[in-house]
Design an enzyme around this catalytic site. Structure first.
Site, short mmCIF file in Angstrom:
data_model
loop_
_atom_site.label_atom_id
_atom_site.label_comp_id
_atom_site.label_asym_id
_atom_site.label_seq_id
_atom_site.Cartn_x
_atom_site.Cartn_y
_atom_site.Cartn_z
N LYS A 178 20.14 37.95 78.05
CA LYS A 178 20.84 36.93 78.72
C LYS A 178 20.66 37.10 80.11
CE LYS A 178 25.55 34.92 78.98
NZ LYS A 178 27.11 34.82 78.84
N SER A 187 28.86 30.28 76.85
CA SER A 187 27.82 30.23 77.90
C SER A 187 26.37 30.92 77.44
CB SER A 187 28.12 30.96 79.17
OG SER A 187 28.54 32.56 79.01
N SER A 190 32.29 33.31 75.10
CA SER A 190 30.83 32.89 75.36
C SER A 190 29.69 33.52 74.05
CB SER A 190 30.27 33.28 76.75
OG SER A 190 30.65 32.38 77.53
N1 GLN Z 1 33.97 28.71 78.13
C1 GLN Z 1 34.58 29.59 78.79
C2 GLN Z 1 34.58 29.45 80.44
O1 GLN Z 1 34.04 28.45 80.68
C3 GLN Z 1 34.16 30.99 78.53
C4 GLN Z 1 33.00 31.48 79.06
C5 GLN Z 1 32.65 32.90 78.91
O2 GLN Z 1 33.07 33.45 78.02
N2 GLN Z 1 31.71 33.37 79.61
O3 GLN Z 1 35.12 30.08 81.06
#
Ligand code: GLN
Length: 490
Positions: free
Chosen positions: A78, A158, A182
């Site tokens: 990532k 994400s 995410s």
């Molecule tokens: N979807 C969540 C956010 O937008 C979690 C994102 C994540 O875990 N990095 O904050």
């Protein structure tokens, strides 16, 4: 050599060990698969020369009998993990062409064990999002499509690049991070396995910070066993991260396949939310039945503060983000947009470098931390966070783990929630509680919806008890026997 890309990580490691193929062959097959899959937009940087070079070095180590536990296995990283000498962007324009002079601890651990890097994977900008649409590199397309439709779907976010590349057999596994879901939600949207370990299991050093009290790294993999192998390598104490835990890393793979007879699994009644599709409810019931068949005792439990988790998360996470992102000022990293004076240079750089979702988070975060609102929002959210952790503590007096759906829907269409931030945030309803309490959570592919799209079940464990999740996850995986793969269109 395309069949080499169909292997699980475990099968590939076995094949390397018994010399059925070399890492160079295995890596070449994946490099070709990555290049052929550009329509998915999962990789933002391919590093084929580096991959082949690492593979050759791995083959040489193996020939000398010095192979590590991941030796020769090609992985995707990532693009939130800093990789020495390799562009690391967090998928934000503000980092521009930032090339770190250091390696994140998690990736360093993987290379220590012999893994091979295929390249850097797309994500929501600074990991803020649930659909991979906030990235500066254009969205990742889910390899899965609804039956009879060519509409493009999101792989979730994400870690959308990580999930899509594992689902499409572009890599044997991928690193990911989870601040509010995410790892788990993209895993659920792509029929892959994802685990967010206990806060502190993996070092955050060299991982671009989003919300430091919630961020945790973990793997996305093809199977529960593969996830266990990867997490074992990624975990461990690191003096460079004061929140990393100085405790022994259990042998996670040895928990997969262990009997789950007699384990007590809690079903939190508050996770039955209004408007949840009937199929997800059905899948949850199915998961309960599978665990019962495997000898688990099912217990209804209550987590009464669940409904406050999402609002609390969307205060705590932006608050920490607004503070963490203050460092991007045009002086130290990446982009600089000159202005007439220092303040204007800051303003121009930040205005040009951050995307709309990141700006929204900075605005929310700055607001909830400002004098006059701090007590009403930020402190209140911290109190809610404590209550949520207490709810879990009480539940875990009665049960060994919890079973819930991972996400309230299957993968949705690109653009479907893009202009409604609150609808997007609702995706995280089942996942953020785990981050707020620092607990481990895992998503396992458990079935498909009416359109043939994958759905995931989530297991939540006690702090530091990833082992039980690997045992229960293995049991669910066996019962679900999820073999579906996306039909190749790219
Ligand atoms: N979807 C969540 C956010 O937008 C979690 C994102 C994540 O875990 N990095 O904050």
């Amino acid at each position: 050599m395309t069949s080499l890309t169909k292997l699980t990580l475990k099968a590939a490691l076995d094949g390397l060990a018994d010399k059925s193929f070399s890492s160079e062959e295995l890596t070449k097959a994946h490099v070709e698969a990555v290049a052929a899959a550009r329509p998915l937009n999962a990789f933002v940087l391919e590093t084929p020369e580096k991959a082949i070079e690492m593979a050759k070095a791995s083959d040489a180590r193996r020939a000398k009998g010095e192979a590590g536990v991941l030796d020769g296995a090609p992985l995707g990283i990532k693009d939130l993990f800093c990789t020495q000498g390799v562009r690391s962007t967090a998928c934000s324009n503000i980092l521009g062409n930032f090339i770190p002079t250091y390696e994140s601890t998690v990736t360093a651990n993987l290379w220590r064990d012999g893994a091979v890097m295929l390249g850097k994977l797309n994500l929501d900008e600074f990991a803020m999002g649930s659909s991979n649409e906030t990235t500066a590199f254009g969205p990742v397309i889910n390899p899965w499509r609804s039956e009879g439709s060519n509409a493009k779907l999101t792989p979730g976010g994400s870690s959308g690049g990580s999930a899509a590349s594992v689902a499409a057999d572009l890599c044997l596994g991928a690193t990911a991070t989870d601040t509010g879901g995410s790892i788990r939600q993209p895993a659920a949207f792509t029929g892959t396995v994802g685990i967010k370990p206990t806060y502190g299991r993996c070092s955050r050093w060299g991982v671009v910070a989003f919300a430091s009290s919630l961020d945790q790294a973990g793997p996305i993999a093809k199977t529960v066993e593969d996830a266990a192998i990867l997490l074992k390598s990624m975990s461990g104490h690191d003096a460079k991260d004061s929140t990393s835990l100085d405790i022994e890393v259990p042998d996670f793979p040895s928990f997969v396949g262990k009997s789950v007879k007699g384990l007590r699994v809690g079903i939190p009644k508050e996770y039955r939310v209004d408007g949840m599709p009937a199929e997800i409810e059905k899948l949850w019931e199915q998961g309960i039945a599978w665990l019962k068949d495997a000898g688990c005792e099912i217990v209804e439990v209550s987590l009464p503060h669940t409904k406050y988790a999402l609002p609390a998360y969307y205060i705590v996470a932006p608050a920490e983000a607004s503070s963490n992102l203050a460092r991007y000022d045009g002086m130290r990293f990446g982009l600089r947009e000159e202005g007439a004076n220092l303040t204007e240079t800051y303003e121009n750089t930040r205005a040009a470098g951050f995307g709309p979702e990141v700006k929204r988070r900075i605005l929310i975060g700055t607001y909830v931390l400002s004098a006059g609102y701090y007590d009403a929002y930020y402190l209140k959210a911290l109190k809610v966070r404590r209550r949520i952790a207490d709810d879990f503590d009480q539940a875990f007096e009665k049960v060994d783990a919890l079973l819930t759906p991972t996400a309230p829907s299957a993968a949705f269409g690109l653009g479907e929630n893009a202009d409604d931030p609150v609808a997007m945030y609702l995706n995280d309803i089942f996942t953020v509680t785990v981050n707020l309490a620092g607990l481990p959570g895992m998503s396992i592919p458990a079935g498909v919806d009416v359109n043939g799209l994958p759905l995931g079940l989530q297991l939540i464990g006690k702090a530091l008890d990833e082992g039980t999740l690997f045992s229960l996850g293995g049991a669910l995986e066996k019962a679900a026997d999820f073999k579906a793969k996306p039909a190749k269109w790219w």
